[in-house]
Design a protein around this motif. Sequence first.
Motif, short mmCIF file in Angstrom:
data_model
loop_
_atom_site.label_atom_id
_atom_site.label_comp_id
_atom_site.label_asym_id
_atom_site.label_seq_id
_atom_site.Cartn_x
_atom_site.Cartn_y
_atom_site.Cartn_z
N ALA A 89 0.83 -1.21 0.00
CA ALA A 89 0.00 0.00 0.00
C ALA A 89 0.86 1.25 0.00
CB ALA A 89 -0.93 -0.01 1.21
N ALA A 90 1.98 1.24 0.72
CA ALA A 90 2.86 2.40 0.77
C ALA A 90 3.47 2.68 -0.60
CB ALA A 90 3.97 2.18 1.81
N ILE A 91 3.82 1.63 -1.35
CA ILE A 91 4.35 1.80 -2.69
C ILE A 91 3.30 2.45 -3.59
CG2 ILE A 91 5.12 0.55 -4.75
CD1 ILE A 91 6.48 -1.45 -2.86
N ASP A 92 2.05 2.02 -3.47
CA ASP A 92 0.97 2.60 -4.27
C ASP A 92 0.75 4.07 -3.91
OD1 ASP A 92 0.54 0.27 -5.65
OD2 ASP A 92 -1.10 -0.41 -4.38
N LEU A 93 0.80 4.40 -2.62
CA LEU A 93 0.61 5.79 -2.20
C LEU A 93 1.71 6.69 -2.76
CD1 LEU A 93 -0.45 5.25 1.53
CD2 LEU A 93 -1.90 6.12 -0.31
N GLU A 94 2.94 6.22 -2.71
CA GLU A 94 4.03 7.04 -3.25
C GLU A 94 3.89 7.21 -4.76
OE1 GLU A 94 8.61 7.11 -2.28
OE2 GLU A 94 8.23 5.76 -3.96
N ALA A 95 3.45 6.13 -5.44
CA ALA A 95 3.25 6.23 -6.89
C ALA A 95 2.21 7.30 -7.22
CB ALA A 95 2.81 4.88 -7.44
N PHE A 148 -22.45 27.42 9.38
CA PHE A 148 -21.66 28.08 8.34
C PHE A 148 -20.24 27.49 8.22
CE2 PHE A 148 -24.70 31.10 10.08
CZ PHE A 148 -25.35 31.54 8.93
N ALA A 149 -19.95 26.51 9.07
CA ALA A 149 -18.58 25.96 9.10
C ALA A 149 -18.34 25.04 7.90
CB ALA A 149 -18.37 25.17 10.39
N PRO A 150 -17.12 25.02 7.39
CA PRO A 150 -16.79 24.10 6.29
C PRO A 150 -16.82 22.66 6.80
CG PRO A 150 -14.79 25.13 7.10
CD PRO A 150 -15.95 25.81 7.80
N PRO A 151 -17.11 21.71 5.94
CA PRO A 151 -17.14 20.30 6.38
C PRO A 151 -15.75 19.84 6.80
CG PRO A 151 -17.25 20.44 3.98
CD PRO A 151 -17.37 21.84 4.49
N LEU A 152 -15.74 18.92 7.76
CA LEU A 152 -14.46 18.36 8.21
C LEU A 152 -13.81 17.56 7.08
CD1 LEU A 152 -15.40 17.14 11.80
CD2 LEU A 152 -14.10 19.18 11.18
N ARG A 153 -12.49 17.68 6.98
CA ARG A 153 -11.75 17.01 5.90
C ARG A 153 -10.79 15.98 6.52
NH1 ARG A 153 -9.27 22.03 2.76
NH2 ARG A 153 -8.06 20.35 1.78
N ASP A 154 -10.69 14.85 5.87
CA ASP A 154 -9.73 13.83 6.31
C ASP A 154 -8.33 14.25 5.88
OD1 ASP A 154 -11.70 12.21 7.38
OD2 ASP A 154 -12.06 11.20 5.45
N PRO A 155 -7.37 14.27 6.80
CA PRO A 155 -5.99 14.60 6.40
C PRO A 155 -5.43 13.51 5.51
CG PRO A 155 -6.04 13.83 8.66
CD PRO A 155 -7.47 13.96 8.23
N PRO A 156 -4.50 13.83 4.62
CA PRO A 156 -3.90 12.81 3.76
C PRO A 156 -3.25 11.71 4.60
CG PRO A 156 -3.24 15.02 3.05
CD PRO A 156 -3.92 15.17 4.37
N GLU A 157 -3.30 10.50 4.07
CA GLU A 157 -2.71 9.38 4.80
C GLU A 157 -1.21 9.57 4.95
OE1 GLU A 157 -2.76 4.48 4.57
OE2 GLU A 157 -4.01 5.71 3.27
N ARG A 158 -0.68 9.18 6.12
CA ARG A 158 0.73 9.36 6.41
C ARG A 158 1.59 8.56 5.45
NH1 ARG A 158 4.99 7.22 9.18
NH2 ARG A 158 6.23 8.65 10.46
N ARG A 159 2.68 9.18 4.93
CA ARG A 159 3.60 8.50 4.06
C ARG A 159 4.86 8.11 4.83
NH1 ARG A 159 -0.76 9.55 1.76
NH2 ARG A 159 -0.90 9.97 -0.48
N HIS A 160 5.59 7.15 4.27
CA HIS A 160 6.77 6.61 4.95
C HIS A 160 8.00 6.80 4.08
CE1 HIS A 160 4.32 4.48 8.03
NE2 HIS A 160 3.43 4.42 7.05
N ASP A 161 9.17 6.69 4.70
CA ASP A 161 10.43 6.75 3.99
C ASP A 161 10.69 5.37 3.38
OD1 ASP A 161 13.01 6.91 3.08
OD2 ASP A 161 13.80 7.91 4.86
N LEU A 162 10.29 5.20 2.12
CA LEU A 162 10.38 3.89 1.50
C LEU A 162 11.82 3.44 1.29
CD1 LEU A 162 7.55 3.59 -1.18
CD2 LEU A 162 7.77 2.45 1.01
N SER A 163 12.71 4.39 0.97
CA SER A 163 14.10 4.01 0.74
C SER A 163 14.70 3.38 2.00
CB SER A 163 14.93 5.23 0.33
OG SER A 163 14.49 5.73 -0.91
N ARG A 164 14.45 4.01 3.14
CA ARG A 164 14.95 3.48 4.41
C ARG A 164 14.30 2.14 4.73
NH1 ARG A 164 17.43 5.64 8.95
NH2 ARG A 164 17.03 4.49 10.88
#
Length: 599
Positions: A296-302, A382-398
């Motif tokens: 999944a991490a490889i797909d996210l980085e792609a 009047f508040a904007p809808p709550l947004r999901d933060p982007p999924e955390r990414r990892h240091d794939l090289s390490r």
Amino acid sequence: SESISACRLPVATTAARILGWKRNIYTYMWRRFATRGAFATAGVAGAAYAVSPGFRRSVCFWSTVAPFVGEYQSIRLRARWERWEPSELEAAQQHFHHRSALRAVDVILRLGGIYIKIGQFASTMGAGVLEDAYIQALRPLQDGVPPRSLTEVSRIIEADIGVPMGELFSSFDPEPVGAASIAQAHRATLLDGREVIVKVQYPEVPTLYEADFDNLEIVTRFLFPENLPLIEGLRKRHQAELDFRQEARNLAEVRANLSARGFEPSLVRLPSLPDERLCSRHVLAMELLHGTSLAAAIDLEAADIAAALGLESADAMRKQLMRRMGEHFERGGGATRLLSLAEAAAPLVRLVAATLRLARSAAASTSNALARCMESVGLGGFAPPLRDPPERRHDLSRALRTLVRVHGVAMLLDGVYNADPHPGNVLLLPDGRLGLIDYGMCGRLEGSARESIARVVLGLAAGDRAAVVDTYERAGYRACWHGGAPHGPDAVYRFATFHLDRIDLSPVGVGPGGEGGGGSATMPVMKLLRSTIEVSVPDWVEQARRLGGLLIGVGSQAGRPISLAHEWAPIAEEVLASAGGARAADARRLRTHLTGLSA
């Protein structure tokens, strides 16, 4: 004479009639025998199909695989008959591959069992080598297959453990976190509150595996007889995977080894086994590790890099990467010269991708904070809808270097290692450590075998062709042409390169006895592989090339081609320095190698 002729005529007529009657009787008897035989055969086959899962498996296998084999062979026969140009044959084969990729996955899912394992193996090791259509179609197999129902899973657990589910778990998630070729896994909570992952094996798997390997041996004997030893080795390894009690012992042993070296839990985490009752032939409960799979991490980085490059999708970027990966392998492969796309992506494009990701995360956090503030003062409408933060990414090289080096330590120094570290079996934990799971398939090597691998690794790292070939040949490795003539040292060295260093698809020299003629001739490496019969493969070569090929394939899949020999060279030096008990391996040097990942 006329009277004699007149007498002969009735006699001849009578004889002809008698012969005709005999023929009719024989024909009648043969037809009756054939009809009864057909009914008897059909009856036996029907009974076998009804009561024998293995026979049903064989019928299913041949009815689904035979059309693929027949269609592919017909393309080759037609090309010979009509004398196609090489480009015409290649175009027809490409068209076949693109049409067949998704069909092949459907067949694998329908057959299940060992075929899913083979699909996972091909999707990891084949990056940059197999057609990209197959790689992309097979990749979902790394994460799982269609699961069984909770009712069936509960029945297996209660039958195997002998205790009702309510006396084992306070909660049991009905949706599996993953379903693999032989089992599926569910999240659960023990009565004492500890979270676990429960693996449940499908009860029919042992019987089906036997039928699967029998069928694979027949197909291999017919199409690729030189690969029969590989299938026999796979049968032995996968049979050991079917007893979860052995997996528990493997897990505890590798965990203890890595803990003694200080690598677990500081660099990697292997799950503990919290309840001895939940460790049986078909059921295994392990500590739950929270993390993202490497796949999944490889797909996210792609996806991030595709956005940074302005490409329409991650698939478009991946196709470009695989094409350039293939070109890179044709120039010799390895990590000494990265691909042009990888050079662009590391570090510049990856930096841009990371910056965009941080900007999206900051925007989501700011928007959410504003919405909560407005709600607190009564302006929630009047508040904007709550947004999901982007999924955390990892240091794939390490993460990839840690994965490669830890497995090098386990194989070369400890002699017990996970033989199936595909991206679906590796977790990236929130704190940056790796979670290593699924130790059903473990390899084991004696000290002399590990020393042989170490000598090959150091020879490959130094480019010492003579030392590598000498180690292979002294161990008994033998490969020859289909005609029986032995391969020269260039071909053997290239095979060792594939096994324990990198994917190198550049033309290879063929010495005396090769199909290419004299020692200065070269041959496309794929033709060399198709023209080769491996007469004898030592066990340590078989084990090393499986693990090495998987790790090299994971790096290629992530767009980071590696030189496994350079990654393992310091470990190999420690193996030879400590051979015979002269001294212990240098723990400080090993830890520096594993943690100093910029090296």
